[in-house]
Design a protein around this motif. Structure first.
Motif, PDB file in Angstrom:
ATOM      1  N   ARG A 169     -16.106 -41.065 -38.342  1.00 26.29           N
ATOM      2  CA  ARG A 169     -16.287 -42.517 -38.227  1.00 26.29           C
ATOM      3  C   ARG A 169     -17.627 -42.868 -37.640  1.00 26.29           C
ATOM      4  O   ARG A 169     -18.270 -43.825 -38.033  1.00 26.29           O
ATOM      5  CB  ARG A 169     -15.238 -43.077 -37.289  1.00 26.29           C
ATOM      6  CG  ARG A 169     -13.960 -43.355 -37.983  1.00 26.29           C
ATOM      7  CD  ARG A 169     -13.223 -44.231 -37.028  1.00 26.29           C
ATOM      8  NE  ARG A 169     -11.896 -44.478 -37.504  1.00 26.29           N
ATOM      9  CZ  ARG A 169     -11.007 -45.121 -36.787  1.00 26.29           C
ATOM     10  NH1 ARG A 169     -11.325 -45.546 -35.568  1.00 26.29           N
ATOM     11  NH2 ARG A 169      -9.830 -45.353 -37.268  1.00 26.29           N
TER      12      ARG A 169
ATOM     13  N   MET B 161     -25.669 -44.730 -41.639  1.00 27.64           N
ATOM     14  CA  MET B 161     -24.768 -45.753 -41.131  1.00 27.64           C
ATOM     15  C   MET B 161     -23.376 -45.579 -41.706  1.00 27.64           C
ATOM     16  O   MET B 161     -23.207 -45.215 -42.856  1.00 27.64           O
ATOM     17  CB  MET B 161     -25.280 -47.123 -41.558  1.00 27.64           C
ATOM     18  CG  MET B 161     -26.401 -47.614 -40.687  1.00 27.64           C
ATOM     19  SD  MET B 161     -26.548 -49.391 -40.822  1.00 27.64           S
ATOM     20  CE  MET B 161     -27.312 -49.496 -42.430  1.00 27.64           C
ATOM     21  N   THR B 162     -22.370 -45.870 -40.936  1.00 28.51           N
ATOM     22  CA  THR B 162     -20.996 -45.927 -41.419  1.00 28.51           C
ATOM     23  C   THR B 162     -20.471 -47.319 -41.083  1.00 28.51           C
ATOM     24  O   THR B 162     -21.137 -48.092 -40.400  1.00 28.51           O
ATOM     25  CB  THR B 162     -20.101 -44.878 -40.728  1.00 28.51           C
ATOM     26  OG1 THR B 162     -19.879 -45.300 -39.377  1.00 28.51           O
ATOM     27  CG2 THR B 162     -20.746 -43.501 -40.731  1.00 28.51           C
ATOM     28  N   CYS B 163     -19.266 -47.632 -41.564  1.00 30.71           N
ATOM     29  CA  CYS B 163     -18.686 -48.949 -41.289  1.00 30.71           C
ATOM     30  C   CYS B 163     -18.466 -49.139 -39.795  1.00 30.71           C
ATOM     31  O   CYS B 163     -18.415 -50.246 -39.294  1.00 30.71           O
ATOM     32  CB  CYS B 163     -17.364 -49.118 -42.016  1.00 30.71           C
ATOM     33  SG  CYS B 163     -17.580 -49.011 -43.795  1.00 30.71           S
ATOM     34  N   ASP B 164     -18.325 -48.021 -39.071  1.00 36.18           N
ATOM     35  CA  ASP B 164     -18.107 -48.118 -37.637  1.00 36.18           C
ATOM     36  C   ASP B 164     -19.401 -48.318 -36.881  1.00 36.18           C
ATOM     37  O   ASP B 164     -19.393 -48.675 -35.710  1.00 36.18           O
ATOM     38  CB  ASP B 164     -17.392 -46.858 -37.119  1.00 36.18           C
ATOM     39  CG  ASP B 164     -15.917 -46.916 -37.466  1.00 36.18           C
ATOM     40  OD1 ASP B 164     -15.598 -47.227 -38.622  1.00 36.18           O
ATOM     41  OD2 ASP B 164     -15.092 -46.671 -36.577  1.00 36.18           O
ATOM     42  N   THR B 165     -20.534 -48.064 -37.514  1.00 32.51           N
ATOM     43  CA  THR B 165     -21.795 -48.295 -36.811  1.00 32.51           C
ATOM     44  C   THR B 165     -22.591 -49.448 -37.429  1.00 32.51           C
ATOM     45  O   THR B 165     -23.253 -50.181 -36.724  1.00 32.51           O
ATOM     46  CB  THR B 165     -22.670 -47.025 -36.793  1.00 32.51           C
ATOM     47  OG1 THR B 165     -22.855 -46.567 -38.141  1.00 32.51           O
ATOM     48  CG2 THR B 165     -22.020 -45.916 -35.987  1.00 32.51           C
ATOM     49  N   GLY B 166     -22.514 -49.651 -38.733  1.00 30.23           N
ATOM     50  CA  GLY B 166     -23.297 -50.710 -39.390  1.00 30.23           C
ATOM     51  C   GLY B 166     -22.473 -51.926 -39.742  1.00 30.23           C
ATOM     52  O   GLY B 166     -22.990 -52.895 -40.281  1.00 30.23           O
ATOM     53  N   GLY B 167     -21.165 -51.875 -39.479  1.00 31.28           N
ATOM     54  CA  GLY B 167     -20.308 -52.989 -39.848  1.00 31.28           C
ATOM     55  C   GLY B 167     -20.022 -52.988 -41.332  1.00 31.28           C
ATOM     56  O   GLY B 167     -20.588 -52.204 -42.102  1.00 31.28           O
ATOM     57  N   ILE B 168     -19.120 -53.871 -41.725  1.00 31.27           N
ATOM     58  CA  ILE B 168     -18.754 -53.986 -43.134  1.00 31.27           C
ATOM     59  C   ILE B 168     -18.103 -55.357 -43.330  1.00 31.27           C
ATOM     60  O   ILE B 168     -17.368 -55.818 -42.464  1.00 31.27           O
ATOM     61  CB  ILE B 168     -17.781 -52.849 -43.569  1.00 31.27           C
ATOM     62  CG1 ILE B 168     -17.255 -53.004 -44.996  1.00 31.27           C
ATOM     63  CG2 ILE B 168     -16.600 -52.733 -42.611  1.00 31.27           C
ATOM     64  CD1 ILE B 168     -18.241 -52.650 -46.065  1.00 31.27           C
TER      65      ILE B 168
ATOM     66  N   LEU C  87     -21.797 -51.307 -30.646  1.00 33.67           N
ATOM     67  CA  LEU C  87     -20.351 -51.256 -30.863  1.00 33.67           C
ATOM     68  C   LEU C  87     -19.571 -51.443 -29.568  1.00 33.67           C
ATOM     69  O   LEU C  87     -18.347 -51.491 -29.581  1.00 33.67           O
ATOM     70  CB  LEU C  87     -19.984 -49.882 -31.434  1.00 33.67           C
ATOM     71  CG  LEU C  87     -19.866 -49.783 -32.940  1.00 33.67           C
ATOM     72  CD1 LEU C  87     -19.859 -48.328 -33.349  1.00 33.67           C
ATOM     73  CD2 LEU C  87     -18.603 -50.461 -33.409  1.00 33.67           C
TER      74      LEU C  87
END
Lengths: 77, 339, 339, 77
Positions: C336, C179-186, C291
């Protein structure tokens, strides 16, 4: 035996983060007094105590193997 | 700015529903110093509906090292913190309704401010105001989040009326102060750590994810590498005067509030703490000297020379602040040095 | 602004001597996104001598929810992050020498940037760059501080060449990304928590308080209320190619670097990761749909429609980014979404 | 008996933060395989393991009473 943990500036007053001590059957307030005798620079007034990571009141009694931690409340912000 | 909350709504525990809830809420934040700057910025970026910021102070050079909303220009302009904060926050997110209230958060003032509020963030620097917030929270059934720090040490606790113990259950009385940021110093990472804990809890409360709310008292030391989480459910006291069966809200009572009085014609304010204290003059004197103040004393009183004021402290906690007629300024000086 | 570091010098582990050391140091920060904003602001407020900020990206609306240096105006102006960050940081502390470098932090670039640097702060968003930082750190004997986050989960590790294990000892290879912030949120509190850990470690290193440096790998989840500290001394691998007896610095080697190639006349960039991957298309496809992207696929490839580009991903990790000839932009899009 | 701790999104895949299991004498990689069978949604590739809060490699063996924790490395920033 018991572990006694000192947080923040209490650690500096004691010189160590953790000490081992046989405080079996003693209450929190009794352990505080014992600590004050042992470490004159240590001020435990109004300091919170936790036994095994649970809030403890002055009257709570330590059992063998318990860990007691002293945490000083602070007011800055 | 359509896309601005996309990374937050992508977080499964918030989602689009959670974002709508955040947008509909009103947060009251008491204090706009270090914790206030941090929490205020996070809530504003997160898109809270309304944020009311209460602070009695103005921006000074010594704030810049840790108070994230302020710049050198704010110091030059001697802007009140609440006003400087509001102006920066509006640049960050113009969708949030920011209200700046430049005042001392007395119990009377809190009673006014708390109307329609969903959550109170503690960003104060003294236990007197925190205990008043604690009572107001119980009286009006509004959650609040305690946060505090000094040096490299910080702590936080979330108080949900009717569900968790309150701060009075845990502390029992206002602690005699050991150290404040003005005597023990403070580093910015400690502030950020407390802000991280407070703002995470704030988001859980705003999206009404009650299951996720932290039920333990956390404390940590970022320099000594300590972190502990203390369960507090056992601390709940049915006889607590703030949250027990028969609450009297003692810290809203005029009797228990710090008294400040202008001594007529003497350009002096007298401060009297609510309870008698036993100050440790040797420790206090060393701390104040380390701060660069000229300190003189005898067993009965300490005299501290400041820029434009002179502070005389008696060992029961009473103090005279010479060189001012301003009650709020005098109280600020007192609480900064004595907590 | 005489008084501006007074609360920091009052902190006994820094003091006036420590402050002089902080003022004499040069920090290189790779990345000016969420972690970069936070770390950059803390180091600047703390009064570091020089801060070099490297970033390849520009400010977008979706950054505002967590990237503390940026405002709505920066989004309107589409400012490069390094430039927008430098401008705000100069308003905060004009005494700090801030250098903005708008570039992709390739191994070659890192070799140039690292000259005279006392500490590297990791504020990147992918493991490829982190592993290159890790090798550069070992090659030039410069400490670095790993920090990362996604959702409510974050982590940090301090790497001191010659004293601690390195990131390659612990991870062994670049993890296949989940996961990245672009897929898992943050959420912003997670960012602040990582920043608090990284900047506390930075201050210890800058004042040369080596005793205080954290020797464990910390990770925490601010929503799930988890915190753990893992001792890593045992992870030190004498055969590690980054920090062992015979280092080859594999992540500075061209062979192991992500390859990006413009496909002539097709307005397309091809990206090839350094090692073959096994992508889990079902999970990835769900994340991308969440997304808001239109995603089509078959067992061999996924096609993702973006605003102006179309991304085609093969299950060995190779991708074609249609609609651009810009290698850096293509790499940014790839990392990303795929980490 | 042993405790197995799951951090971050691994907790969601398992449904619980801690499970109790007898994994005495098994290696980290064997426990990972066991967990994957038990929880098909759980992806433990490249996940770090700690035994009693110390870094553990794939070959390390669990003793009675040990706690093993799984921590997924992340790359965001």
């Amino acid at each position: 035996m018991n572990k006694v943990l000192f947080f923040a500036h209490l650690k500096d007053a004691v010189g160590e983060e953790v000490i081992e001590l046989d405080t079996n059957g003693k209450s929190v307030v009794e352990i505080k007094e014992l600590m004050k005798e042992k470490y004159p620079a240590l001020n435990l007034e109004n300091v919170m105590a936790a036994i095994n990571e649970e809030f403890a009141s002055d009257e709570d009694i330590l059992q063998a193997g318990d860990t007691i931690a002293f945490i000083p409340p602070v007011s800055g912000g | 700015m359509d896309d601005r909350y996309s990374r937050q709504t992508l977080f499964p525990s918030i989602g689009k529903e959670g974002q709508k809830k955040i947008r509909s809420k009103h947060v009251l934040m008491i204090g706009a110093g270090a914790l206030g700057s941090g929490n205020g910025e996070l809530l504003t970026r997160a898109g809270v509906g309304k944020l009311t910021i209460v602070d009695r102070d103005y921006v000074e050079a010594s704030n810049l090292q840790r108070q994230q909303l302020y710049t050198e220009q704010d110091v030059v302009d001697k802007l009140p913190k609440a006003a400087a904060a509001a102006s920066r926050l509006k640049e960050i997110n113009s969708e949030v309704n920011i209200e700046a209230v430049i005042t001392d958060a007395t119990p009377e003032k809190l009673e006014e401010l708390v109307k329609g509020v969903d959550l109170i963030i503690d960003a104060t620097d003294n236990f007197e105001t925190r205990m008043a917030i604690n009572d107001i929270s119980q009286k009006h059934q509004i959650p609040w989040i305690y946060g505090a720090c000094v040096g490299s040490f910080g702590m936080s606790l979330t108080i949900i009326p009717g569900k968790t113990p309150c701060l009075n259950c845990i502390l029992k009385k206002i602690p005699i102060q050991g150290m404040t940021c003005d005597t023990g110093g403070i580093i910015a990472p400690t502030v950020q750590m407390v802000v991280a804990h407070q703002s995470a809890e704030a988001m859980k409360i705003l999206v009404e994810d009650w299951e996720a709310v932290r039920t333990s008292f956390v404390s940590f030391d970022v320099w000594r590498n300590q972190y502990t989480s203390m369960k507090v459910v056992k601390a709940k006291d049915e006889n607590c005067l703030s949250c027990g069966q028969n609450p009297t809200y003692p810290y809203l009572d005029h009797e228990n509030i710090m008294k400040s009085t202008v001594l007529c014609g003497r350009d002096t304010v007298q401060i009297r703490p609510p309870k008698q204290q036993k100050l440790q003059f040797t420790v206090l004197s060393q701390q104040l000297k380390a701060l660069g103040y000229e300190v003189k004393g005898n067993p009965y009183l300490l005299s501290v020379e400041m820029n434009e004021q002179r502070l005389v402290i008696f060992n029961d906690g009473r103090a005279l602040i010479h060189g001012t007629n301003d009650l709020t300024q005098a109280k600020t000086i007192y609480q900064r040095l004595l907590g």
